[in-house]
Scaffold this motif. Structure first.
Motif, short mmCIF file in Angstrom:
data_model
loop_
_atom_site.label_atom_id
_atom_site.label_comp_id
_atom_site.label_asym_id
_atom_site.label_seq_id
_atom_site.Cartn_x
_atom_site.Cartn_y
_atom_site.Cartn_z
N PRO A 31 0.81 -1.23 0.00
CA PRO A 31 0.00 0.00 0.00
C PRO A 31 0.84 1.27 0.00
N ASP A 32 2.16 1.14 0.27
CA ASP A 32 3.04 2.31 0.24
C ASP A 32 3.40 2.73 -1.18
N CYS A 33 3.16 1.85 -2.15
CA CYS A 33 3.55 2.14 -3.54
C CYS A 33 2.67 3.24 -4.13
N GLN A 34 3.22 3.93 -5.12
CA GLN A 34 2.44 4.92 -5.85
C GLN A 34 1.52 4.23 -6.86
N VAL A 35 1.98 3.11 -7.42
CA VAL A 35 1.14 2.28 -8.29
C VAL A 35 0.85 1.00 -7.52
N VAL A 36 -0.29 0.97 -6.83
CA VAL A 36 -0.64 -0.15 -5.96
C VAL A 36 -1.45 -1.18 -6.74
N LEU A 37 -1.01 -2.44 -6.66
CA LEU A 37 -1.67 -3.52 -7.39
C LEU A 37 -2.37 -4.47 -6.43
N ASP A 38 -3.50 -4.99 -6.86
CA ASP A 38 -4.32 -5.88 -6.04
C ASP A 38 -3.53 -7.15 -5.71
N PRO A 39 -3.23 -7.41 -4.43
CA PRO A 39 -2.43 -8.60 -4.07
C PRO A 39 -3.15 -9.91 -4.37
N GLN A 40 -4.49 -9.88 -4.44
CA GLN A 40 -5.23 -11.09 -4.75
C GLN A 40 -5.17 -11.41 -6.24
N GLU A 41 -5.21 -10.38 -7.07
CA GLU A 41 -5.20 -10.58 -8.52
C GLU A 41 -3.79 -10.82 -9.04
N TYR A 42 -2.80 -10.16 -8.45
CA TYR A 42 -1.43 -10.24 -8.98
C TYR A 42 -0.51 -10.87 -7.93
N ILE A 43 -0.67 -12.16 -7.72
CA ILE A 43 0.08 -12.84 -6.65
C ILE A 43 1.55 -13.00 -7.00
N THR A 44 1.92 -12.88 -8.28
CA THR A 44 3.33 -13.04 -8.67
C THR A 44 4.11 -11.73 -8.60
N VAL A 45 3.41 -10.63 -8.29
CA VAL A 45 4.06 -9.32 -8.20
C VAL A 45 4.60 -9.13 -6.78
N SER A 46 5.82 -8.62 -6.68
CA SER A 46 6.43 -8.37 -5.37
C SER A 46 5.81 -7.15 -4.71
N ARG A 47 6.03 -7.03 -3.40
CA ARG A 47 5.51 -5.86 -2.68
C ARG A 47 6.09 -4.58 -3.26
N TYR A 48 7.38 -4.58 -3.53
CA TYR A 48 8.04 -3.46 -4.22
C TYR A 48 8.71 -4.06 -5.45
#
Length: 462
Positions: free
Chosen positions: A36-53
């Motif tokens: 949630p700290d990112c400027q471009v925040v991605l849904d953690p449920q939809e994009y499980i392969t994306v890292s937190r940063y």
């Protein structure tokens, strides 16, 4: 900003039916990921392969040229541009396709091409070509000379008509919008007129009392980049999006002075010296500037940061100043000779706030990594590290007058007060929504500044 192209990324493969557009900030890192700290925040449920940063995009300046660069944050699944995995910072071009992992979200990067204003001048190229004909061709020279003279006369008429038209238009414009305004020599300001004791309540954050607005400045809140009280609480300095810095005596709602085009790019941070005779400013141009307020002149320009400057402060005796920002490095400077005397590292994300203790022995810092660090100035090393649990990033912080408490203003508008010695949170306050966005608190904890969409700049008492 004068010479860069604004940019945005558009998410094109979301479960949402409509494409999602993210405007990129030119002032700081644009982090992309599930945090949630990112400027471009991605849904953690939809994009499980994306890292937190996962990746970051930032505006880079080199030789006065600006470009947008993307860099992978060392992730397992990688970052791909147009199908190719990047292993080092990549300079983006409009239309590039960004993929966060092969099965992750896909973005289109777009820049807005700016059309610079071109001043049309009298070009001698055609006349020179005709002169060459005089020298190299057997033609009627008198006829050609007459033709050259006519061309030159016509061009002079065009320029003259343009100037006359501009002068005529200027006569019909209000004085503040005219382009032919005479340059006025700035007179020295007697700050002692404004630096008189003011009467404010002894109530403060530490008494946990109510908020109350006491003054409003009619300034478009959307234009305000940052602002700060002077130590005596009579003045506030405001940085605007047009790169001007204004200083106001807020009780009488009087604008004392304006420093025009203070930085080449946006101004992100301001602070007064403790005698209020100097002002420091820092911005996205990575430069720290020191200003003589009374004479309204720049007296020093310090360079050394690699990215945008987000925060600045003087020591209590005004002999040192500290600066930091998106490069996560804290630099300490000697004010008298402008020499860099220390460079401190330890934060994992951009540093947003710095403040010296009243005895000048310590410096506190905070930022996007939600860490409050206390630095020993003499030893030039970190002494304490306070972790903020379940909080948003730090926007600004300050010591209480007795150095025992640390006041933190968070990006979500909450105010947290910590016990410095025990390293524990004492209380969290929520700023009332009716006054908009809280952007500054004075050291005593009894005055605040907020940006209100309806009222402008609100100065309030706690």
């Amino acid at each position: 900003m004068d010479n860069y192209s604004p940019a945005h990324v558009t998410l094109i493969n979301s479960k949402l039916k409509e494409k999602v557009e993210y405007i990129l900030s030119s002032q700081s890192l644009n982090l992309m990921g599930r945090s949630p700290d990112c400027q471009v925040v991605l849904d953690p449920q939809e994009y499980i392969t994306v890292s937190r940063y996962h990746a970051q995009i930032q505006l880079i300046e080199k030789d006065n040229n600006f470009s947008w660069q993307i860099e992978d944050k060392g992730t397992t699944n990688g970052t791909f541009i147009n199908g190719e995995k990047i292993v080092s910072p990549y300079t983006l071009k409009s239309g590039d396709r960004i993929l966060l992992g092969l099965k992750g979200p896909e973005f289109i990067f777009t820049t807005e091409i700016l059309n610079p204003t071109v001043l049309v001048e009298d070009s001698p190229s055609e006349i020179n070509q005709d002169k060459d004909k005089l020298e190299n061709q057997d033609i009627n020279t008198e006829t050609l000379k007459e033709d050259i003279t006519n061309k030159k006369t016509n061009k002079e008429k065009i320029v003259t008509n343009k100037i006359e038209k501009e002068q005529e238009n200027n006569q019909n414009l209000p004085q503040e919008k005219r382009t032919d305004k005479p340059k006025i020599k700035k007179e020295k300001i007697n700050l002692d007129t404004y630096l008189k004791p003011i009467s404010i309540s002894e109530k403060s954050l530490f008494n946990l009392l109510n908020f109350q607005d006491i003054a409003t400045l009619e300034i478009d809140s959307k234009e305000v980049q940052c602002c700060v009280f002077n130590p005596q609480n009579q003045l506030i300095a405001i940085a605007l999006s047009n790169k001007n810095i204004e200083i106001w005596e807020w009780q009488t709602k009087t604008r004392i002075l304006t420093l025009e085009n203070a930085h080449r790019i946006s101004v992100n941070s301001l602070n007064f010296s403790h005698d209020s005779k100097k002002l420091i400013s820092g911005g996205s141009d990575k430069i720290v500037k020191i200003w003589d307020i009374e004479n309204q002149v720049e007296i020093a320009s310090l360079s050394g940061h690699k990215m945008a400057i987000n925060t600045l402060c003087f020591s209590q005796d005004d002999k040192l100043l500290a600066s930091s920002g998106s490069d996560k490095i804290i630099k300490i400077w000697n004010v008298e000779n402008q020499a860099e005397i220390a460079s401190l590292s330890g934060h994992k994300m951009a540093v947003n706030s710095l403040y010296f203790s009243n005895d000048n022995h310590y410096l506190i810092s905070g930022g996007g990594d939600k860490l409050i660090k206390i630095w020993n100035i003499e030893k030039q090393e970190e002494e304490k590290n306070i972790k903020m649990e379940n909080k948003s990033p730090i926007q600004s912080l300050t010591f209480s007058p007795d150095n025992k408490l640390i006041i933190c203003l968070l990006q979500d508008g909450k105010i947290c007060i910590y016990d410095r010695e025990k390293e524990t949170e004492l209380i969290t306050l929520t700023f009332p929504d009716i006054w908009g966005e809280l952007i500054a608190i004075n050291q005593n904890g009894n005055l605040f500044i907020s940006k209100s969409p309806d009222k402008g700049i609100v100065i309030g008492q706690i």
